[in-house]
Design a protein around this motif. Structure first.
Motif, PDB file in Angstrom:
ATOM      1  N   MET A   1     -27.210  -3.006   4.840  1.00  0.00           N
ATOM      2  CA  MET A   1     -27.870  -2.147   5.499  1.00  0.00           C
ATOM      3  C   MET A   1     -29.131  -2.693   6.154  1.00  0.00           C
ATOM      4  O   MET A   1     -30.171  -2.546   5.689  1.00  0.00           O
ATOM      5  CB  MET A   1     -28.332  -0.995   4.849  1.00  0.00           C
ATOM      6  N   GLY A   2     -29.415  -3.537   6.674  1.00  0.00           N
ATOM      7  CA  GLY A   2     -30.441  -4.508   7.234  1.00  0.00           C
ATOM      8  C   GLY A   2     -30.712  -3.906   8.566  1.00  0.00           C
ATOM      9  O   GLY A   2     -29.969  -3.197   9.310  1.00  0.00           O
ATOM     10  N   PRO A   3     -31.421  -4.812   9.151  1.00  0.00           N
ATOM     11  CA  PRO A   3     -31.659  -4.703  10.756  1.00  0.00           C
ATOM     12  C   PRO A   3     -30.547  -5.031  11.453  1.00  0.00           C
ATOM     13  O   PRO A   3     -30.220  -4.762  12.567  1.00  0.00           O
ATOM     14  CB  PRO A   3     -32.851  -5.638  11.027  1.00  0.00           C
ATOM     15  N   LEU A   4     -29.634  -6.013  10.925  1.00  0.00           N
ATOM     16  CA  LEU A   4     -28.497  -6.084  11.689  1.00  0.00           C
ATOM     17  C   LEU A   4     -27.333  -5.209  11.346  1.00  0.00           C
ATOM     18  O   LEU A   4     -26.392  -5.222  12.105  1.00  0.00           O
ATOM     19  CB  LEU A   4     -28.067  -7.595  11.148  1.00  0.00           C
ATOM     20  N   LYS A   5     -27.675  -4.585  10.394  1.00  0.00           N
ATOM     21  CA  LYS A   5     -26.342  -3.651   9.955  1.00  0.00           C
ATOM     22  C   LYS A   5     -27.025  -2.504   9.645  1.00  0.00           C
ATOM     23  O   LYS A   5     -27.366  -1.982   8.692  1.00  0.00           O
ATOM     24  CB  LYS A   5     -25.666  -3.923   8.832  1.00  0.00           C
ATOM     25  N   PRO A   6     -27.432  -1.665  10.940  1.00  0.00           N
ATOM     26  CA  PRO A   6     -28.005  -0.351  10.537  1.00  0.00           C
ATOM     27  C   PRO A   6     -27.203   0.962  10.056  1.00  0.00           C
ATOM     28  O   PRO A   6     -26.211   0.949  10.235  1.00  0.00           O
ATOM     29  CB  PRO A   6     -28.428   0.103  12.102  1.00  0.00           C
ATOM     30  N   ASN A   7     -27.838   1.764   9.526  1.00  0.00           N
ATOM     31  CA  ASN A   7     -27.244   3.247   9.157  1.00  0.00           C
ATOM     32  C   ASN A   7     -26.621   3.772  10.111  1.00  0.00           C
ATOM     33  O   ASN A   7     -27.371   4.044  11.195  1.00  0.00           O
ATOM     34  CB  ASN A   7     -27.936   3.655   8.263  1.00  0.00           C
ATOM     35  N   LEU A   8     -25.274   4.308  10.316  1.00  0.00           N
ATOM     36  CA  LEU A   8     -24.817   4.728  11.499  1.00  0.00           C
ATOM     37  C   LEU A   8     -25.544   6.028  11.790  1.00  0.00           C
ATOM     38  O   LEU A   8     -25.398   6.461  12.745  1.00  0.00           O
ATOM     39  CB  LEU A   8     -23.342   4.734  10.908  1.00  0.00           C
ATOM     40  N   ILE A   9     -25.671   6.905  10.796  1.00  0.00           N
ATOM     41  CA  ILE A   9     -26.338   8.159  10.908  1.00  0.00           C
ATOM     42  C   ILE A   9     -27.671   8.157  11.554  1.00  0.00           C
ATOM     43  O   ILE A   9     -27.993   8.653  12.420  1.00  0.00           O
ATOM     44  CB  ILE A   9     -26.215   9.069   9.474  1.00  0.00           C
ATOM     45  N   GLU A  10     -28.116   7.195  11.108  1.00  0.00           N
ATOM     46  CA  GLU A  10     -29.814   6.952  11.538  1.00  0.00           C
ATOM     47  C   GLU A  10     -29.744   6.293  12.897  1.00  0.00           C
ATOM     48  O   GLU A  10     -30.454   6.810  13.774  1.00  0.00           O
ATOM     49  CB  GLU A  10     -30.476   5.929  10.692  1.00  0.00           C
ATOM     50  N   LEU A  11     -28.550   5.436  13.217  1.00  0.00           N
ATOM     51  CA  LEU A  11     -28.524   4.890  14.404  1.00  0.00           C
ATOM     52  C   LEU A  11     -28.126   6.079  15.323  1.00  0.00           C
ATOM     53  O   LEU A  11     -28.905   6.188  16.756  1.00  0.00           O
ATOM     54  CB  LEU A  11     -27.476   3.931  14.256  1.00  0.00           C
ATOM     55  N   ILE A  12     -27.122   7.049  15.168  1.00  0.00           N
ATOM     56  CA  ILE A  12     -26.849   8.161  16.081  1.00  0.00           C
ATOM     57  C   ILE A  12     -27.916   9.036  16.257  1.00  0.00           C
ATOM     58  O   ILE A  12     -28.150   9.538  17.300  1.00  0.00           O
ATOM     59  CB  ILE A  12     -25.668   8.707  15.286  1.00  0.00           C
ATOM     60  N   LEU A  13     -28.929   9.292  15.168  1.00  0.00           N
ATOM     61  CA  LEU A  13     -29.886  10.239  15.389  1.00  0.00           C
ATOM     62  C   LEU A  13     -31.029   9.726  16.175  1.00  0.00           C
ATOM     63  O   LEU A  13     -31.670  10.328  16.950  1.00  0.00           O
ATOM     64  CB  LEU A  13     -30.400  10.605  13.612  1.00  0.00           C
TER      65      LEU A  13
END
Length: 167
Positions: A1-13
């Motif tokens: 979960m870093g900047p290259l692999k963001p959290n999907l929920i946070e990305l959608i929100l």
């Protein structure tokens, strides 16, 4: 979960929040900004049009002022010319009057001098006659009483003197 692999929920929100803010800005704020910019553009264009109208009016007034100033200068030149001509006419009239007065004075003085000369000549003849008679009486030793004879002799002497002076 870093900047290259963001959290999907946070990305959608985050995307939903971004699009919500973007939609709000597009629907509400951007039309207001465009309206304000259009009003400012209209005011600026109106101001420029009024400024152009004022500039044209100022040019027209300036042209009228220049025309009036030119007319006033022309009128002043005509007035100066008329005054100069009138002054020359008055000066000529005054000179003519002065010349006439001078001629009258010279004529009167000539007449007066001639009259004074005649009077002085007559007085001198009488004085010369009296002195000559007195001197002749002293030379003879007796007073001469024949005034008419002495006068005739003196008149003859003066006539000869005048004839010699004229020739």
């Amino acid at each position: 979960m870093g900047p290259l692999k963001p959290n999907l929920i946070e990305l959608i929100l985050g995307l939903i929040a971004f699009f919500a803010v973007f939609a709000t800005l597009t629907k509400v704020l951007l039309p207001r900004i465009e309206k304000t910019l259009a009003e400012r553009e209209e005011v600026t264009a109106g101001t420029l049009e009024r400024a152009e109208e004022f500039r044209l009016e100022a040019q027209r007034i300036h042209a009228e002022y220049q025309a009036e100033l030119s007319a006033a200068r022309h009128e002043a030149a005509q007035i100066r010319q008329a005054a100069h001509e009138e002054g020359a006419t008055l000066l000529a009239a005054v000179r003519a009057e002065g010349q006439r007065a001078r001629e009258e004075l010279v004529a009167a003085a000539t007449v007066q001098l001639e009259a004074d000369r005649v009077i002085a000549e007559a007085e001198l003849r009488e004085d010369v006659l009296g002195l000559a008679t007195e001197l002749a009486g002293r030379i003879i030793g007796e007073p001469l009483t024949d005034v008419d004879r002495a006068r005739a002799i003196a008149d003859e002497f003066f006539a000869n003197t005048e004839a010699n002076a004229k020739s």
